[in-house]
Structure formats: structure tokens, C-alpha cells
Design an enzyme around this catalytic site. Structure first.
Site, PDB file in Angstrom:
ATOM      1  N   HIS A  24       0.936   5.774  -1.073  1.00 13.08           N
ATOM      2  CA  HIS A  24       0.236   6.973  -1.539  1.00 13.08           C
ATOM      3  C   HIS A  24       1.033   7.534  -2.723  1.00 13.08           C
ATOM      4  O   HIS A  24       1.251   8.738  -2.817  1.00 13.08           O
ATOM      5  CB  HIS A  24       0.129   8.016  -0.424  1.00 13.08           C
ATOM      6  CG  HIS A  24      -0.834   7.662   0.663  1.00 13.08           C
ATOM      7  ND1 HIS A  24      -1.476   8.605   1.424  1.00 13.08           N
ATOM      8  CD2 HIS A  24      -1.278   6.469   1.121  1.00 13.08           C
ATOM      9  CE1 HIS A  24      -2.262   8.003   2.324  1.00 13.08           C
ATOM     10  NE2 HIS A  24      -2.145   6.713   2.159  1.00 13.08           N
TER      11      HIS A  24
ATOM     12  N   HIS B  30       0.858  -1.191   0.000  1.00 11.13           N
ATOM     13  CA  HIS B  30       0.000   0.000   0.000  1.00 11.13           C
ATOM     14  C   HIS B  30       0.892   1.238   0.000  1.00 11.13           C
ATOM     15  O   HIS B  30       1.815   1.339   0.799  1.00 11.13           O
ATOM     16  CB  HIS B  30      -0.891   0.018   1.240  1.00 11.13           C
ATOM     17  CG  HIS B  30      -1.627   1.315   1.432  1.00 11.13           C
ATOM     18  ND1 HIS B  30      -2.380   1.887   0.438  1.00 11.13           N
ATOM     19  CD2 HIS B  30      -1.712   2.160   2.498  1.00 11.13           C
ATOM     20  CE1 HIS B  30      -2.908   3.022   0.883  1.00 11.13           C
ATOM     21  NE2 HIS B  30      -2.512   3.220   2.117  1.00 11.13           N
TER      22      HIS B  30
ATOM     23  N   HIS C  72      -8.185   8.053  -1.431  1.00  7.52           N
ATOM     24  CA  HIS C  72      -7.170   7.499  -0.550  1.00  7.52           C
ATOM     25  C   HIS C  72      -5.917   7.165  -1.357  1.00  7.52           C
ATOM     26  O   HIS C  72      -5.024   7.997  -1.443  1.00  7.52           O
ATOM     27  CB  HIS C  72      -7.742   6.280   0.190  1.00  7.52           C
ATOM     28  CG  HIS C  72      -6.830   5.706   1.228  1.00  7.52           C
ATOM     29  ND1 HIS C  72      -7.229   4.818   2.180  1.00  7.52           N
ATOM     30  CD2 HIS C  72      -5.509   5.891   1.432  1.00  7.52           C
ATOM     31  CE1 HIS C  72      -6.209   4.488   2.949  1.00  7.52           C
ATOM     32  NE2 HIS C  72      -5.169   5.132   2.516  1.00  7.52           N
TER      33      HIS C  72
ATOM     34  N   TYR D 225       7.919 -14.139 -22.660  1.00  9.78           N
ATOM     35  CA  TYR D 225       8.768 -13.039 -22.203  1.00  9.78           C
ATOM     36  C   TYR D 225       9.644 -13.554 -21.066  1.00  9.78           C
ATOM     37  O   TYR D 225       9.215 -14.356 -20.260  1.00  9.78           O
ATOM     38  CB  TYR D 225       7.890 -11.886 -21.709  1.00  9.78           C
ATOM     39  CG  TYR D 225       8.657 -10.692 -21.190  1.00  9.78           C
ATOM     40  CD1 TYR D 225       8.981  -9.632 -22.037  1.00  9.78           C
ATOM     41  CD2 TYR D 225       9.059 -10.633 -19.859  1.00  9.78           C
ATOM     42  CE1 TYR D 225       9.683  -8.530 -21.566  1.00  9.78           C
ATOM     43  CE2 TYR D 225       9.772  -9.542 -19.379  1.00  9.78           C
ATOM     44  CZ  TYR D 225      10.086  -8.487 -20.234  1.00  9.78           C
ATOM     45  OH  TYR D 225      10.782  -7.409 -19.759  1.00  9.78           O
TER      46      TYR D 225
ATOM     47  N   ASP E 105       0.949  -5.232 -19.927  1.00 12.34           N
ATOM     48  CA  ASP E 105       1.945  -6.211 -19.464  1.00 12.34           C
ATOM     49  C   ASP E 105       1.710  -6.608 -18.004  1.00 12.34           C
ATOM     50  O   ASP E 105       2.151  -7.682 -17.574  1.00 12.34           O
ATOM     51  CB  ASP E 105       3.367  -5.631 -19.577  1.00 12.34           C
ATOM     52  CG  ASP E 105       3.919  -5.688 -20.993  1.00 12.34           C
ATOM     53  OD1 ASP E 105       3.361  -6.434 -21.827  1.00 12.34           O
ATOM     54  OD2 ASP E 105       4.920  -4.997 -21.267  1.00 12.34           O
TER      55      ASP E 105
END
Lengths: 236, 236, 236, 236
Positions: free
Chosen positions: C98, C96, C171, C229, C121
Site C-alpha cells: 500500500h 503487493h 486499493h 545498460y 526504464d
């Protein structure tokens, strides 16, 4: 007659504009002048900044433009620098870059208006964009560029120490100052005010210029006989 | 009576705003206060950050503004800092910068609205833009700037610890906190929320403010008696 | 039962998001899970990244949320992480942040559309923005945030490994992957595609999504049985 | 027959695009060719740049595309590179990135117009965006991508050394040059002109292209028989 001190000062100015993030690849050059010796020092053309040494700095005659000292070709913008020093004996250093935001204003053919004190601390009023070079002027492109800058300042009645920068349309900025070091500081300030001016217009497309009295107050805090910013030893 | 600890703390705050990318050239200053000793410590005016030492930090009387310790001129913004400490005894540190995005909002004469939790974690509601200084106020510019900030907070009924920053129109931001270190963190947060607010408006010109209940929830996660963010030792 | 390897992995993920420029101050956290041991490892709340050590990483019971090992409070976002691991056993790491551009899209309440192969991708289709938390859900804010993410993926019929990120309105983003390292890579990719999507809209406000067949081609170059890939050893 | 020199040159080009900030994660690859030996050298697929060594560079036959030397899979974009070298014997190096601003123009399906001399110094006229790949072409995606680039240059009558870059819609840029080092410089220039072009349009939505005569003047200062930029030893 030694040019070592001038070369060191001009080398430092060239490295400082790289350190300040104003230069991509080899797009930029700084010069300095010694009026007493009738000489200008400038970066050699196309040399990588990472390999630049004081001995590579080219010394030219201010009067004739001929190389006095140095093994390399001077910057291709040399005639522009020469024209400015010849016209303005108060200028001791010049910086040319393609710094991102100032160049974007130059490409947009727009003056950078004075939107705040950051701008007013360094530039008295808008930073002007010069007119486009005509096709016939391209034959002596770099010298004519110098003439167009001078024409811009004369036409607008500007003192180059009050507005120490100009934008060349579809090209980029020139900045200057009493010394190469001051020219570097003005080039850094120019890039930052160009950035802030763009962002300000994106936030508020109708943003007014800073109040004229506030502009003058800030400019005079730093410049002229009543200046009180900084330490006495730094004052003009 | 030694000011060594205060000087160290204020030196660190000044260096931290440079490290955080909030400062170009010498545009910025941080201060701290010791109310018990009646003294404020602040950066000297116009000194390059790279050369700044603890002994250069200027100590002034909070009551009179006179220099108690230090050989250099204090920041030209000193009267603004003094006015804020005198009005708000909960504030222990103040930071002034020309950080790019916060200054762009200031130049645009627009409050920064609370668009998300990043903002709400640090600022309760919008970060206000003060009114323009009048021409007659320019005579005592820096002291009047302090008064205008206080007028803004009184007029809007704001507690400066709930909204620890302000924008001065056509100038830039001031941020503060209970300590110089907290003032630095609020200045960093302000710049980031100013950046995100611009980008949010570019993505969605009709972006609504964050729901009020979410704003309050986040602000109270970090502040006040019910705070549960961080470690107990860090709580207000 | 030692959690040293998991702590090291989660410490590295936390430091990597700082190194990648996704974190300002302490705004972010990474976690990892060991399903066999029924344990989750996560960053402690509000601790400066520069001081973070492996021993500071908090180990919690996946079943009860109680702390098994560690002296510090776990991240205040812990209930969100727990909810996601409990719902999705294919996920091994969660990040998580910001981060500036992803948060700006989140603040704008807009999905990030798939405008190109950089996006395709890593993410199959748009990166969704969840609905706003209701006022009554704020009482158990972080746990409800987890439920809203799950509701979003169920409502849109999305597999969290195909779209390993979500935007929480007003958020910021959560990203995840099979391991904490992969979660970090997806968080980095998310920030970059959020940035490019904003710039693409500024260049061309009517930019269409990438052709669906091109999106699928790129996603399948990197994921699933026909992937070609990278090196065989890296394949899912 | 040793490929050590070619591998070193291609390794350096791959590291240089990372150093220049053109690469996020593993999104990018550089190659070089030795026409005399009929061989192409390219980055292996999906390998982290921080771990890349000269021995990891894969050597392939220019004629057949088969691996001549190297233990790793070549970049998945290998067929695009092969197609360009086969079509254009004047090209010695190719760089593919997902650099932020050039990719944003590519995603927007817009040519980058020549707005200034920074652009004109490297690219003669607009940097073209190719057409979208059709669904049926996706079966041999990377080889068809090469064909579409060639089709674009043929259709517009462009010499790939005069315009050493292309934008693939919803994908990103390819840049090239006479050597891998020159390809890197053109990729850096491309990213910078893409950035400036976006900012110029934001400042002035009606910004005109640079005058054609100025574009030609700048291009010819650096390229062709009359070039006078840089030192003689650097000239084409």
C-alpha cells in the site's frame, strides 16, 4: 571571563537544528547571548556541521560586533543577530535556517496564518513576513535585515516573545527564544506549522483561521502566569 | 495493587508514536486504562520523550481524576482521556498526536473520506471531524473536548471501535483501540490514510469514495466473527 | 524436496520492501514461485515484519492452493498471487504494497502516465489501473482480483514483463518481475514514478507524456537483445 | 600514472549522492576529470551503490572515450559526461541523478525560477530546461544529450559555473562544479530549490521571482572576488 558554557549551548543549538532536519548543506546558524558579559556567540561561516566543535564558535562583542574569541569568520548573518539582541533584551537565542516549508512561505511572501493549536501553542497570531529589502539597503544587507525585522514587529505592535519568528521574503525564517534551546524549539515548531498550513490549504483552499478564543486558550495554556502545560519547573 | 504492567504498556505506546514519526517535540500523549482497578495511566505533561521512564507515567483515578501514583503533572489533555474511558468501556487505550497530515485535515475542518482499502481496513466509513468548541466551553477546555467527541459519535450513530479516531477542528486527531498498542496502530493508520487522501485529491479532485461494498468487505476481513486476515490468535 | 532457498529469497523480498519504505504496519506481502516444484512461497498473514523468519514463510501448492509447509495462515492475498503465477509463467516474484503514492494513484482511479525516463526504464507505457471489482465478485474477492488484473492486461494487449505493475482501484499496487528481487525493484520504481508524476502535474497541469521515441529508447537501453545498460551479467 | 586519487574522489561523490537521498536504486552517477592526464573517472553502469569500490570506478580517455583502466562497463551516460568536460574546461566534476523534485520539474518541461536566496546562493538565475532530443538524435542519445546541454547554455549565454545545473526534459538533472565534491553540493542544492519552488507555487500561484538585486547580492556573497561567505580557504 570564560565563554565555555555559552559556546557549548550554542554548539548544541547548531547541532540540534541539523538533527531536526532543518538544515541542508551549511544553510543555517544558531547564536546565543550573554548580556552580562556583553557578548554574542555564533556559528562560524560555511563550516560543515559534522566538523563543528565548541572551540569553533565565535564570540563577538555585542556592542561593537568585533571578534573577542575564535579563529574563524563568524556567520555572514552576524549583523542580523546582533541587531535583534540589541533591540530585544528578552531574547537569549536566535536560529536562522532555510528549512523547506518555512522558506517556501517566505518565498511566497505570505504570512503563515494560525490555523490550529499547534501554531497557537508557539506563536500568538500569524507568523509575519517582513517587507523586501530595498536595493539601497543591500549595501549593508545583513544589518538592514535586522532593522527590517524590528520594523515589522514595531509596525504590527508585536512582542517578539509572543511571536518568536519571522519570515524574510525570498530568503527564509529567523526564530528565537529566551535561550538558544528555546529558539531551536520554535524553529522546529515553525517548520511544522508551515508544513501543516500548506497541506491544510491544499485540502481546503477556504480554510478559516482557528477561532481567536481557541488560539488564545492554547497560547495561554503554555505561556504566562496562568500556564498549566508541562511541569512547574519548565514554566516561563 | 501494582500498576507496573499498565505503566510499561503506556510507556511503550508513548515511545511507539515517536518511533512512528507521529510526534514533533512533545506534542502527543498516550494513555491506557485498567477498568478493574478503576485507574488510568497517562504520559506526564511536557516531558521530553527521550527522557521518559515507566516511573514517570502518572496513574489517576478513573472516577475522580485524582492522581494515585506519580510525582509529575499528568498530560494537560487528561480530562479528554478520562471522558472517553468513562463513556466507552470497550476502549482500553487512547493516543493523541499532532501528526502532520491528520492535523492538516483537522485544521481544514474536513472529514477524511474512505477512499480505499487502507482506510477501510481500520475505519468503517469517514473519520469524522467534531464541531468547534464554543467560547464558553473553553473554561473547561479539555473536559469539554471529550464531551464534543462523544457528542459527535452519538450524533452520527457511530461505534467508537468501528471508527477508532476523530479529528478535532483546528487541533488534531485522537485515536483509540481496545489496548494502548491498538490505539497506536490506529493512530499510525490514520496518519497514512490522511496523507493518501490528500494526494488522491491532488491527483483527481473528483475522486469518488471507495465502493461501499468494497469498504465493508475489507473492514470485515479484519474485524468481527467472519474475519480471516492475520492469525487466529490476533483476532478480536 | 527443500524449499529453503525459495523461503530465503521470499523472506528477503518481504524485508526489502520494508527497508525501502513501502510498508506501513503489516500492509504488504511478497511471494516467489518455483515452477519446477509446483510451489509458491508467501508471507504469513498479519505477522509483524520485525519478527518474520524464513521458517514462517508459507509454502503452497501452485495447482491447488493448499499449504505444503508452514504453521501459519498465508497472506489473505494468496489467491491473487496464485492467479497471476498460473496465468504468467514468465513471472517469478510478486510484491503487493500500500505504498503511499502508488496507492494514491490507485485510489484516484487514474493510470500513471509515462512522464519521463525514470518511468520508461521500468515500465513500457502507462501503469494501468484495473476496473473496480463488482459486488458479486467480492465473494471470492482475492481470486477475482487476480482475474481482473489478467483481464486488464489482456484487454490492453500488455505483456506483464513489459509493464510489471498494476493499480487496483481504491486499493493499491501489485508489482512483479522474473524474480522476487526484481519484483521488489519494480515496486520501488513504481512508488518513485507515482510520486514524480503527482509532483509533475502540480508543477504543470498540462504536462505532456514523454515523447514515445524517448520512452522506447530508454526501455530498450535496459531490456531486450539491444540492451546496453548495466553489466552483461545483469541482462535479461 | 596513477588514478587512485581521482577514483577515491569519484567514489566518494557517488556515495555522497546516495547519502544525500538523491538516488533510488541505481539511478545516478558521478564523474570527475583530470585534464592534465586527459582522463575521466566514472561510476560503472548498473552497479549497486552498496557494493561500489574505488577499483570499480572506470577510467576513460577524455579524447577518445576508450577505457584506460577498469573491468566494468562505464555508466551508459558516459558520452554526456565526456561532451561536457570537452566543452567546459572549468568543470571538474559532474553528477547525474533522478532526484525526485528536480526530475519532476524536468518532466514538466519548466525552468526552475529563482524564487529565493537558497537558489541564488548556488545558481545565478533560473535553472534551464533543455529542449527535447529529436528522434534522429536518439541514435547517439547520450552524446547528443551532451550537445543539447551545450546548445542550451550557448543559446542563453550562460556560463556553466554560474548556473551549474540543467534539466533534461522528461529525464532529469545534471549538476556540476569545479570538483566532484562541488558537483555533489550543487546537485543537493538543486533538489532542495526544486522542492521549495514547487511548494512556493502551491502556496502562492503568482509568486514573483526574487528581486534581481537580492539574487545578485546572494550569488556574490559566495562567488567571485568580493565573496565574504565562509572561510577564506574555501573561496574560489
Amino acid at each position: 571571563m570564560s565563554f565555555d558554557k555559552l559556546k557549548d549551548e550554542v554548539l548544541k543549538a547548531n547541532l540540534d537544528i541539523v538533527e531536526a532536519g532543518l538544515v541542508v548543506l551549511t544553510w543555517g546558524n544558531a547564536s546565543g547571548v550573554d548580556f552580562a558579559k556583553g557578548a554574542m556567540a555564533i556559528k562560524p561561516s560555511g563550516v560543515a556541521y559534522s566538523e563543528l566543535k565548541a572551540k569553533d564558535i565565535v564570540i563577538l562583542s555585542l556592542a561593537t560586533g568585533e571578534v573577542i574569541e575564535g579563529d574563524l569568520n563568524p556567520s555572514s548573518d552576524t549583523p542580523t543577530h546582533l541587531a535583534l539582541y540589541r533591540a530585544y533584551p528578552t531574547i537569549g537565542g536566535i536560529v536562522h535556517t532555510h528549512s523547506t516549508y518555512a522558506t517556501s512561505w517566505a518565498q511566497s511572501e505570505r504570512d503563515i496564518p494560525c490555523l490550529g493549536t499547534t501554531h497557537a501553542d508557539h506563536f500568538s497570531g500569524s507568523v509575519p513576513v517582513a517587507r523586501n529589502i530595498t536595493e539601497s539597503e543591500l549595501a549593508a544587507y545583513e544589518a538592514e535585515t535586522g532593522k527590517v525585522i524590528i520594523e515589522t514587529f514595531q509596525g504590527r505592535g508585536l512582542d517578539p516573545l509572543d511571536v518568536p519568528a519571522v519570515l524574510l521574503p525570498h530568503h527564509g525564517p529567523f526564530a528565537w527564544g529566551r535561550t538558544p534551546h528555546e529558539a531551536v524549539k520554535n524553529a522546529i515548531a515553525l517548520e511544522e506549522v508551515a508544513k501543516m498550513a500548506l497541506f491544510s490549504f491544499l485540502i481546503n483552499p477556504n480554510v478559516p483561521a482557528a477561532p481567536k478564543a481557541l488560539q488564545d486558550k492554547h497560547y495561554k495554556r503554555k505561556h504566562g502566569p496562568g500556564a498549566y502545560y508541562g511541569q512547574e519547573s519548565d514554566r516561563r
